[in-house]
Scaffold this motif. Structure first.
Motif, PDB file in Angstrom:
ATOM      1  N   ILE A 358       8.935 -37.146  71.926  1.00 40.44           N
ATOM      2  CA  ILE A 358      10.401 -37.220  71.823  1.00 40.44           C
ATOM      3  C   ILE A 358      10.888 -36.227  70.778  1.00 40.44           C
ATOM      4  O   ILE A 358      11.874 -35.489  70.990  1.00 40.44           O
ATOM      5  N   GLN A 359      10.205 -36.171  69.642  1.00 45.49           N
ATOM      6  CA  GLN A 359      10.604 -35.249  68.577  1.00 45.49           C
ATOM      7  C   GLN A 359      10.464 -33.793  69.029  1.00 45.49           C
ATOM      8  O   GLN A 359      11.367 -32.966  68.793  1.00 45.49           O
ATOM      9  N   LEU A 360       9.354 -33.480  69.693  1.00 47.13           N
ATOM     10  CA  LEU A 360       9.168 -32.108  70.191  1.00 47.13           C
ATOM     11  C   LEU A 360      10.226 -31.747  71.229  1.00 47.13           C
ATOM     12  O   LEU A 360      10.741 -30.618  71.244  1.00 47.13           O
ATOM     13  N   THR A 361      10.536 -32.698  72.105  1.00 43.78           N
ATOM     14  CA  THR A 361      11.532 -32.446  73.152  1.00 43.78           C
ATOM     15  C   THR A 361      12.903 -32.171  72.544  1.00 43.78           C
ATOM     16  O   THR A 361      13.643 -31.296  73.010  1.00 43.78           O
ATOM     17  N   ASN A 362      13.236 -32.919  71.500  1.00 41.28           N
ATOM     18  CA  ASN A 362      14.554 -32.781  70.882  1.00 41.28           C
ATOM     19  C   ASN A 362      14.683 -31.521  70.035  1.00 41.28           C
ATOM     20  O   ASN A 362      15.766 -30.925  69.965  1.00 41.28           O
ATOM     21  N   TRP A 363      13.603 -31.107  69.384  1.00 41.63           N
ATOM     22  CA  TRP A 363      13.686 -30.032  68.406  1.00 41.63           C
ATOM     23  C   TRP A 363      13.028 -28.727  68.863  1.00 41.63           C
ATOM     24  O   TRP A 363      13.605 -27.647  68.693  1.00 41.63           O
ATOM     25  N   VAL A 364      11.838 -28.808  69.419  1.00 39.86           N
ATOM     26  CA  VAL A 364      11.057 -27.590  69.646  1.00 39.86           C
ATOM     27  C   VAL A 364      11.359 -26.938  70.986  1.00 39.86           C
ATOM     28  O   VAL A 364      11.493 -25.711  71.064  1.00 39.86           O
ATOM     29  N   ILE A 365      11.483 -27.723  72.043  1.00 41.22           N
ATOM     30  CA  ILE A 365      11.752 -27.118  73.355  1.00 41.22           C
ATOM     31  C   ILE A 365      13.067 -26.334  73.335  1.00 41.22           C
ATOM     32  O   ILE A 365      13.102 -25.168  73.777  1.00 41.22           O
ATOM     33  N   PRO A 366      14.168 -26.890  72.818  1.00 36.88           N
ATOM     34  CA  PRO A 366      15.391 -26.074  72.744  1.00 36.88           C
ATOM     35  C   PRO A 366      15.200 -24.823  71.885  1.00 36.88           C
ATOM     36  O   PRO A 366      15.729 -23.751  72.213  1.00 36.88           O
ATOM     37  N   ALA A 367      14.432 -24.957  70.786  1.00 39.07           N
ATOM     38  CA  ALA A 367      14.224 -23.811  69.896  1.00 39.07           C
ATOM     39  C   ALA A 367      13.421 -22.708  70.588  1.00 39.07           C
ATOM     40  O   ALA A 367      13.670 -21.513  70.373  1.00 39.07           O
ATOM     41  N   LEU A 368      12.472 -23.094  71.425  1.00 40.74           N
ATOM     42  CA  LEU A 368      11.682 -22.108  72.165  1.00 40.74           C
ATOM     43  C   LEU A 368      12.543 -21.252  73.084  1.00 40.74           C
ATOM     44  O   LEU A 368      12.236 -20.083  73.343  1.00 40.74           O
TER      45      LEU A 368
END
Length: 402
Positions: A358-368
């Motif tokens: 959930i944390q990766l989906t919220n923060w990292v995927i958009p940043a990528l």
């Protein structure tokens, strides 16, 4: 962009995943025009290959065509693929000697390394972590260890529990004597440990009361840095100075070690900061700690009794008070029993993975999918064969061949 979820290569294998099958399906559906996802086949993950396939996620043996690779633990040097972007916990930012060769290989292979541990928002707060689950399982293991050591009760291992609900059900069986428990750590780890203590209805008390009062029930104290660190020059404490110049401070934890019996250590430790105590202190007659659960698992760090990490298969070892040497778990009534598992969330891998994803989906995927994302830039340790400016302090660590 092609994203790959790599098979964990560290031994013993870690069962966690960066994303659950359902999360990857949602990411694919939402960003179908921007990215594709492959999962490297694995026989030991908490989520099976078939669970990924059922969600429409491609499972492959070879992820070398992917641009960005997500793992959990350190990637063995032999498994690294040159020129890729990697996300994983590298355990290099504190100059850990056992991962020096890993960082050298990352640089030699022109790998872009983004470390989960330093993914932070604009205010410097970490955005992805397993800390809560480390705290939960670490606190549970503290009581499992105490039960084994005292022969007062017997709990299932955490990894034998189906989920968090069953873990709490096990704890509900525990009847503790009036033991005093010390908890360090104000972040996710400390909060996770507090969930367990509160679920067991253990009373929290103040520092003064912990040190000076007798209780007929188990109690715990949650310590802040200022409770056990003081400035060498005048005994004072300034939080900003402590974080900027920890070498100016010394520990006065000894009074807590004389009052408490169980320590759950979950505070982040700066290598320049004082340790809680010296190994020689455990031989003192007044040193009452008998169980230490080092959730942070800094070998040679804040708790000097953490001589090595332990494993889920072999979770505890004892430390002889006189020699300071490691001896078999529960082999002496007077020794200190140390639980120092370095992958605690792996004992509840499905739930821990879900929260992390959930944390990766919220923060990292958009940043990528952004150009020049600040979050990713600040967490990039290496790029194009060199350390980034933020992590140039690791240069001597990389070149030291002693």
């Amino acid at each position: 962009m092609k994203i790959g979820i790599i098979r964990e290569g560290k031994n013993p294998p870690d069962k966690r995943v960066p994303f659950t099958p359902a999360q990857l399906k949602d990411i694919q559906d939402k960003h179908r025009d921007e990215l594709s996802i492959q999962v490297q086949s694995s026989s030991f993950r908490a989520y099976s290959d078939d669970e990924f396939r059922e969600m429409g996620v491609e499972v492959v043996d070879d992820v070398s065509e992917c641009d960005v690779l997500f793992g959990v633990k350190e990637v063995p040097v032999a498994d690294l693929i040159a020129g890729k972007t990697y996300f994983f916990f590298s355990h290099t930012i504190k100059r850990q000697p056992y991962n020096r060769d890993l960082l050298r290989a990352v640089l030699d292979m022109n790998i872009k390394l983004i470390d989960y541990e330093v993914l932070k928002d604009g205010q410097g707060k970490r955005v992805v972590a397993f800390g809560r689950w480390a705290g939960i399982v670490g606190a549970y293991n503290a009581f499992w260890t105490y039960g084994k050591k005292t022969v007062l009760f017997d709990l299932k291992r955490a990894n034998e529990c189906l989920n968090l609900g069953e873990l709490y059900q096990e704890l509900s069986k525990v009847q503790l004597p009036p033991v005093k428990i010390i908890l360090t750590g104000a972040g996710r780890v400390g909060s996770g440990a507090m969930e367990v203590l509160d679920a067991m209805h253990i009373k929290e008390v103040s520092v003064y009361d912990f040190l000076h009062l007798y209780y007929e029930e188990p109690v715990y104290v949650k310590l802040k840095s200022e409770d056990y660190n003081r400035r060498k020059s005048d005994g004072g404490f300034d939080r900003e100075e402590f974080h900027a110049f920890p070498e100016r401070y010394e520990s006065h934890f000894q009074k807590f070690a004389e009052a408490g019996e169980i320590l759950i250590s979950g505070a982040y430790w700066n290598p320049d900061a004082p340790r809680l105590f010296d190994l020689k202190d455990i031989a003192e007659e007044d040193f009452q700690l008998s169980v230490i659960a080092d959730v942070s698992c800094d070998v040679g760090g804040a708790t000097p009794t953490t001589l090595t990490s332990s494993t889920i298969i072999d979770p505890v070892y004892d430390v002889d008070r006189q020699s300071g040497n490691k001896i078999p778990a529960f082999s002496s009534q007077t020794s200190i029993s140390v639980m120092a598992i370095d992958n605690l969330p792996c004992e509840l891998p499905r739930e821990a993975s879900k929260e992390f994803g959930i944390q990766l989906t919220n923060w990292v995927i958009p940043a990528l999918l952004e150009d020049n994302s600040g979050i990713l830039e600040r967490a990039t340790i290496a790029r194009d064969g060199d350390l980034t400016l933020e992590f140039m302090y690791l240069a001597d660590y990389v070149t030291n061949y002693e």
